[in-house]
Design an enzyme around this catalytic site. Structure first.
Site, PDB file in Angstrom:
ATOM      1  N   ASP A   7      50.905  26.074 -17.024  1.00 43.01           N
ATOM      2  CA  ASP A   7      50.927  27.409 -17.614  1.00 43.01           C
ATOM      3  C   ASP A   7      50.407  28.454 -16.638  1.00 43.01           C
ATOM      4  O   ASP A   7      49.693  28.138 -15.680  1.00 43.01           O
ATOM      5  CB  ASP A   7      50.096  27.451 -18.893  1.00 43.01           C
ATOM      6  CG  ASP A   7      48.613  27.167 -18.653  1.00 43.01           C
ATOM      7  OD1 ASP A   7      48.313  26.141 -18.021  1.00 43.01           O
ATOM      8  OD2 ASP A   7      47.764  27.969 -19.094  1.00 43.01           O
TER       9      ASP A   7
ATOM     10  N   GLU B 124      45.749  25.598 -19.526  1.00 42.13           N
ATOM     11  CA  GLU B 124      44.487  25.645 -18.789  1.00 42.13           C
ATOM     12  C   GLU B 124      43.876  27.027 -18.860  1.00 42.13           C
ATOM     13  O   GLU B 124      42.648  27.181 -18.962  1.00 42.13           O
ATOM     14  CB  GLU B 124      44.723  25.241 -17.326  1.00 42.13           C
ATOM     15  CG  GLU B 124      43.467  25.074 -16.494  1.00 42.13           C
ATOM     16  CD  GLU B 124      43.034  26.348 -15.780  1.00 42.13           C
ATOM     17  OE1 GLU B 124      41.940  26.361 -15.183  1.00 42.13           O
ATOM     18  OE2 GLU B 124      43.805  27.335 -15.827  1.00 42.13           O
TER      19      GLU B 124
END
Length: 479
Positions: free
Chosen positions: A78, A145
């Site tokens: 991400d 994350e």
């Protein structure tokens, strides 16, 4: 041909460009996760995808490396999605517009996602390679994350053989990260009541700040737009009777907010204008080095919502003025290391409620808990509700690390000097992964990425090339 097709290492930049074609902001990783699964299956690699969209891919050891210890390669899929003012790109549906500028790569009008797309690209290049020798590789590609490391927190590693981990989520070449802060996301929700107030509506905007990563750059003296907005509102309230209607600022708890705004109702617009001008001048003096271009503006506006009543407005003002923010304590053991901090990253009004979201960090777990207790007590005094999520442990420094020793030897041969080994105040996933696999020997590296989490983000091509050489030579020597 792709925009990055002329760059080396060719396959690394090929995969990075492929990743950039797929929207992959935090919370929207299904498409890229499925892409990674197809990549593995197309190459006959063992692959596992969990319900959160974490992906684990295994590649057998090269001939002659069957007895070598397995190595986990890890990064997150991400990215933080931020845009320049006026940029019309829909980052939930559109890929990035990549640009090569001399030795750097950036995305036009948006963040680049080099954090951590370059890790995924390097891992894909290794997994597809046929001529790079290596031990058994276990690639752990996690989600979200950037919003609390929820992917790494939930991923199941029980079937992995690796006790060596090379994490590729660092942003400074030549620095080996060997420890990091633990952290948590804390949300304060304050209920508000609304009532009629005789006044005119104005929108006050604090903008043109530098922002940045709330861990790595928290000690650089950069202003937090949400905190400054509280100061401006207090000054306006001192100049004329005022009620707050809405307050909003920031979009990521781990990014120092670059702008914030409030809609207010006030009796005298003339006094508001004077207070804003005075505060702009004052703040530019205070932040002349790090944020000397800060802007405080006001303009008339309309609002369909009633203003908050006096008691509610007072509670919100207290929250913005009294909540701790920024560096709280420096380490006494590691020179220059921020030990404990927090960032008021998101301020949002939802009808009858105002929410303030903080990213709390500390290299000492007890101080992280202390800050959470302070926020909880403030929240209770203001009649609000308190929620903690995304908690993750600190990654404690390991004095004797065979993996770090090997990588330092390779680095010294390639660069002609030893690497810097440091413990950082930002959160990386090594702490969560090491907590799942006792004895895991971890090192985090990466190429130079500048101004991450902002539209000014740049990835340095030559640094990627050197980091790739370090990674592949390290794997060659693990026998």
């Amino acid at each position: 041909m792709g925009v990055l097709s002329g760059l080396e290492p060719n396959r690394v930049f090929h995969w990075f460009e492929e990743i950039c074609r797929i929207p992959h902001g935090s919370g929207s990783t299904k498409a890229i996760s499925d892409y990674l699964v197809r990549f593995a299956r197309d190459r006959g690699l063992d692959v596992r995808q969990d319900e959160l969209n974490n992906v684990i891919i295994r590649k057998p050891a090269s001939s002659g490396y069957e007895a070598a210890p397995a190595v986990m390669l890890q990064g997150h899929m991400d990215m933080v999605c931020e845009k320049e003012p006026g940029c019309g790109k829909n980052m939930d549906a559109e890929g990035l517009d990549l640009v090569v500028d001399s030795d750097t790569v950036y995305a036009k009008g948006t963040t680049l996602g080099g954090d951590d797309g370059i890790a995924v690209a390097m891992i894909l290049a290794l997994l597809e390679s046929k001529d790079l020798p290596h031990p058994l590789l276990e690639a752990v590609l996690t989600v979200d994350e950037e919003t609390g490391m929820t992917g790494a927190s939930a991923v199941d590693l029980s079937d992995l053989q690796s006790r060596l981990l090379i994490n590729l989520d660092s942003e400074v070449e030549g620095v080996f990260t060997a420890g990091c802060a633990g952290g948590a996301r804390a949300e304060i929700s304050i209920p508000v009541k609304r009532q009629y107030f005789s006044g005119k509506c104005y929108r006050i905007v604090v903008s043109d700040l530098t922002g940045g990563h709330s861990g790595i750059e928290i000690n650089r003296g950069r202003a937090n737009a949400n905190v400054l907005l509280g100061r401006v509102l207090y000054a306006v309230g001192q100049s004329a009777p005022m009620r707050i209607i809405t307050v909003n600022g920031g979009s990521k708890d781990n990014a120092i907010p670059v702008s914030a705004e409030a809609v207010i109702s006030v009796e005298s617009g003339r006094n508001v204008a004077a207070a804003c001008r005075e505060m702009e001048s004052l703040l530019r003096r205070e932040y002349s080095v790090a944020d000397g271009t800060v802007s405080v503006s006001m303009q008339p506006c309309d609002s369909a919502q009633l203003p908050m009543d006096a008691a509610s407005a007072s509670r919100i003002m207290c929250l913005l003025q009294c909540a701790p923010n920024g560096v709280q304590e420096m380490s006494r053991e590691v020179e220059g290391l921020v030990q404990t901090s927090l960032n008021l990253g998101i301020l949002a009004t939802y009808g009858e409620e105002v929410r303030a979201t903080f990213c709390v960090r500390s290299n000492i777990n007890s101080q992280k808990e202390m800050l959470l207790h302070r926020l909880e007590l403030l929240c209770g005094a203001l009649g609000g509700t308190f929620l903690v999520s995304g908690t993750y442990p600190a990654w404690e420094y390991r004095a004797d690390s065979p993996l770090r020793r090997l990588m330092a030897e390779v680095f010294a041969e390639q660069y002609g000097h030893t690497p810097t080994v440091e413990v950082i105040h930002a959160g990386v996933e090594c702490g969560l992964l090491a907590d799942k696999l006792p004895g895991l020997d971890c090192v985090s590296i990466g190429p130079d990425l500048t101004e991450i989490h902002t539209p000014r983000e740049r990835m340095h091509v030559s640094s990627v090339r050197r980091t790739w050489a370090l990674l592949t030579e390290t794997l060659r020597r693990i026998r």
